[in-house]
Design an enzyme around this catalytic site. Structure first.
Site, PDB file in Angstrom:
ATOM      1  CG  MET A   1      43.983  36.190  34.315  1.00  0.00           C
ATOM      2  SD  MET A   1      44.652  34.856  35.344  1.00  0.00           S
ATOM      3  CE  MET A   1      46.177  35.578  35.909  1.00  0.00           C
ATOM      4  NE  ARG A   2      38.901  43.939  36.768  1.00  0.00           N
ATOM      5  CZ  ARG A   2      38.089  43.630  35.773  1.00  0.00           C
ATOM      6  NH1 ARG A   2      37.156  42.715  35.956  1.00  0.00           N
ATOM      7  NH2 ARG A   2      38.193  44.205  34.599  1.00  0.00           N
ATOM      8  CB  ALA A   3      40.761  37.531  41.671  1.00  0.00           C
TER       9      ALA A   3
END
Length: 687
Positions: A274-276
């Protein structure tokens, strides 16, 4: 203090300037990775950014740059109750590639800690970079153990120093900026994902721009102060614009529609985790603030994707970074009322209109990304996996050496997980993941007197050395009287990276199309394994009349894979020439890097049909040269067909190494053999 090249004087590179400025506006974006060929002013642009950042309020006398408004409760120099406040310029701290662990995280005086119970801590570069920029030039060449510390600090916002039960912690929140030349090797995926944005830079091909670059650089070198003064107005204006964007940033609205487009884009490009999504949201918000708007638009989301996703969509080290812009536009259009071109006027200096730090946010891969490879050419049957390959008719033998009988390059078969090949014995090379070695990291196997500064204390050995002398030293209290001569350094065993030199037979005997595809797939698999184990690689090929160093030893596994894909086949089999060329390469590399042990991987069917009147004897003598040097060697036996001559096995014996077939090279095949042996043993016991 030396004068920096002005940021606004950098010619072109709009995407790089935009990415750096977005991080100046919103440090939570997470930093920038700058990829590009040598000599493209990557470092110049990064170093120029520090002069644009606003001053930092700090606690006077604090070595860890604590914020007076919210001092770190665990600061080693604290507590900071009613401490005086001051201000200083934002720092840009450079981490050298060859830095030691103590230089990065700080050093603890173990002798004073044991004898006096005092935490005498000397801060490292992570402490100096707190609330500033940590810049790593050639970040892809950074040692693995330093990368681990960077990952920990970036994830936790703090640095921990542990020495035999003595612990020091301090805050370490910084903007991570790295530059790299992809030709010298790729980054570990974990570190790659820690960079918020990535940009690709290349030298301009426009003659007028190149002339301006040279003109400005020469003027700066002639008189740096006068040159900087000429650009002072533009620098001040850009500094004011950064301050205004920072002030506007908290008021920017990231609506549900923009969030949906961000999530849909990340899902469409199958990025991990989910970092993107989070980075894209922060980048789009910073883009809106930079343009002077209070609402995120579709164009902001599009630009954020082009900056935040290319390095996250890579599936293996051989995939080139980049995005298919047509696919991006289709996704954004499908999940929103706005089209990518509906952005309201962002102002004369907004993104896409040039100006100081403008740039379109479009990485220079141009157009849509490269279409994925689909295998063999249209109309040609796909290459089967390595091992058990039905033999085709080989290419016609050339009338003479050279290029006669040469065939076009063959597509490699699908790579697979390989058996672990390693160098026997215990080395002392650069940290990696292949062969056993004495390293700074790993399990403790013994103790020795330190040579130079103590870095890893062996506590038990130190106590044993100091204990017999306590009465003579007049010990009267509970503390142990420790002297410098008592200290013992822990000897640790871990893994090292090796130089894996591939010697690949590209002659006519290997030119059957399906067979060569399987061979290339096997070598590609070994290259992927070398990337994961942090090895250097080199590639020697032989065919026709001679051998060629197709790729000098390098950390760029991508380059080796590209050379392998382009490799044509055909001609005679000068096996001796290939082995002799490999011997010369290894001799030079031993002088350049004596601590890095080599692993020779010869990929051949063992046939020798060129190089002299007795090609087989010449090949055997060349192999024994490697054996005399003690070079670890593995022969990948590519012989196929119902009749096997066993020449590869003979070559392996001359090399003093081992031979494995293409089937045996597979890790799953090895596991299958083990399972089969266990099943057979169980059956025998039951009987």
């Amino acid at each position: 203090m030396s004068t920096r090249f002005p940021f606004t004087a950098v010619v072109g590179m709009d995407d790089l300037r935009l990415a750096l400025l977005l991080n100046a506006v919103s440090p939570s974006v997470g930093g920038v990775l700058v990829r590009g060929e040598k000599g493209t002013a990557k470092s110049t642009a990064v170093r120029a950014l520090a002069g644009l950042l606003p001053e930092v309020a700090v606690v006077d006398g604090c070595r860890f740059s604590c914020d007076p408004a919210a001092p770190d409760a665990g600061c080693p120099d604290g507590p900071h109750r009613d401490a005086a406040a001051g201000a200083r310029a934002a720092r840009m701290v450079e981490l050298p590639v060859g830095a030691s662990e103590d230089r990065l995280v700080g050093a603890l005086d173990i002798e004073r800690a044991l004898a006096e119970g005092v935490k005498a801590f000397e801060p490292g570069l992570l402490a100096a970079a707190h609330r500033g920029i940590l810049y790593v030039d050639e970040v892809n060449l950074l040692s693995d153990h330093l990368v681990d510390h960077l990952l920990d600090a970036a994830a936790m916002g703090a640095s921990h120093v542990e020495r035999e039960g003595v612990s020091v912690r301090h805050a370490a929140r910084f903007l991570l900026v790295g530059t790299m030349n992809p030709e010298e090797g790729e980054l570990r995926p974990q570190l790659l994902d820690r960079f918020g944005l990535t940009v690709e830079v290349a030298a301009s091909r426009v003659p007028e721009e190149r002339v301006e670059v040279v003109r400005r650089r020469l003027a700066f070198e002639d008189d740096p102060v006068a040159f900087a003064a000429r650009w002072a107005g533009e620098e001040a204006a850009l500094r004011d614009r950064i301050a205004a964007a920072r002030e506007l940033l908290p008021r920017v609205v990231l609506g549900d529609g923009a969030l949906l487009r961000i999530a849909a884009t990340c899902a469409a490009f199958e990025v991990d985790g989910m970092r993107a999504d989070i980075v894209m949201a922060r980048t789009a918000t910073a883009l809106a603030a930079w343009a002077g708007r209070e609402e995120v638009t579709g164009e902001d989301v599009r630009q954020a994707a082009l900056l935040a996703l290319p390095h996250r969509r890579r599936r293996n080290p051989f995939d080139a970074p980049g995005l298919d812009e047509d696919k991006l536009d289709e996704t954004l259009e499908r999940f929103g009322d706005e089209t990518p071109d509906d952005d309201p006027d962002p102002g004369p200096d907004g993104p896409g209109n040039g100006g100081p730090g403008g740039g379109g946010g479009v990485p220079p891969q141009g157009g849509e990304g490269p279409a994925p490879e689909t295998g063999e050419a249209p109309g040609e049957p796909p290459a089967p996996e390595a091992g058990g390959v039905p033999e085709e008719a080989p290419a016609p033998a050339p009338a003479s050496g050279g290029g006669a009988g040469e065939r076009a390059a063959v597509k490699a078969a699908e790579p697979f997980r390989t058996k672990v090949l390693s160098v026997p014995g215990l080395g002392e090379g650069a940290a990696g993941r292949r062969s056993r070695a004495r390293t700074e990291q790993g399990r403790t196997t013994g103790a020795t007197r330190p040579r130079g500064a103590l870095t890893k204390l062996h506590l038990a050995a130190t106590v044993r050395a100091a204990a017999p002398h306590q009465r003579a030293r007049g010990r009267s209290g509970p503390g142990l009287v420790v002297r410098r001569d008592d200290l013992r350094q822990a000897v640790r065993e871990g893994r090292e990276g090796n130089l894996v030199l591939f010697v690949v037979d590209a002659s006519g005997s290997m030119a059957a199309r399906r067979r060569m595809g399987a061979v290339k797939g096997a070598v590609l698999s070994l290259l992927l394994d070398a990337y994961q184990r942090r090895d250097k690689v080199g590639l020697v090929t032989f065919r026709g009349r001679d051998a060629e160093l197709a790729l000098p030893p390098t950390s760029s596994v991508d380059a080796a894979a590209a050379r392998l894909e382009e490799l044509p086949t055909g001609g005679r089999t000068p096996l001796s020439a290939g082995l002799l060329r490999a011997h010369d390469v290894l001799r030079v590399e031993r002088l350049r890097d004596p601590s890095r042990r080599p692993l020779l991987v010869v990929v051949t069917d063992g046939r020798a049909t060129g190089g002299g009147p007795d090609p087989v004897g010449l090949a055997a003598r060349a192999a024994r040269l490697h054996a005399a040097d003690g070079t670890a060697a593995v022969v990948v036996d590519c012989e196929a067909g119902p009749v096997r001559l066993g020449l590869a096995g003979s070559l392996a014996r001359d090399l003093g190494g081992t031979a494995v077939t293409l089937d045996e090279l597979r890790a799953d095949a090895i596991a299958g053999l083990v399972r089969e042996a266990q099943d057979n043993r169980s059956v025998r016991r039951a009987a």
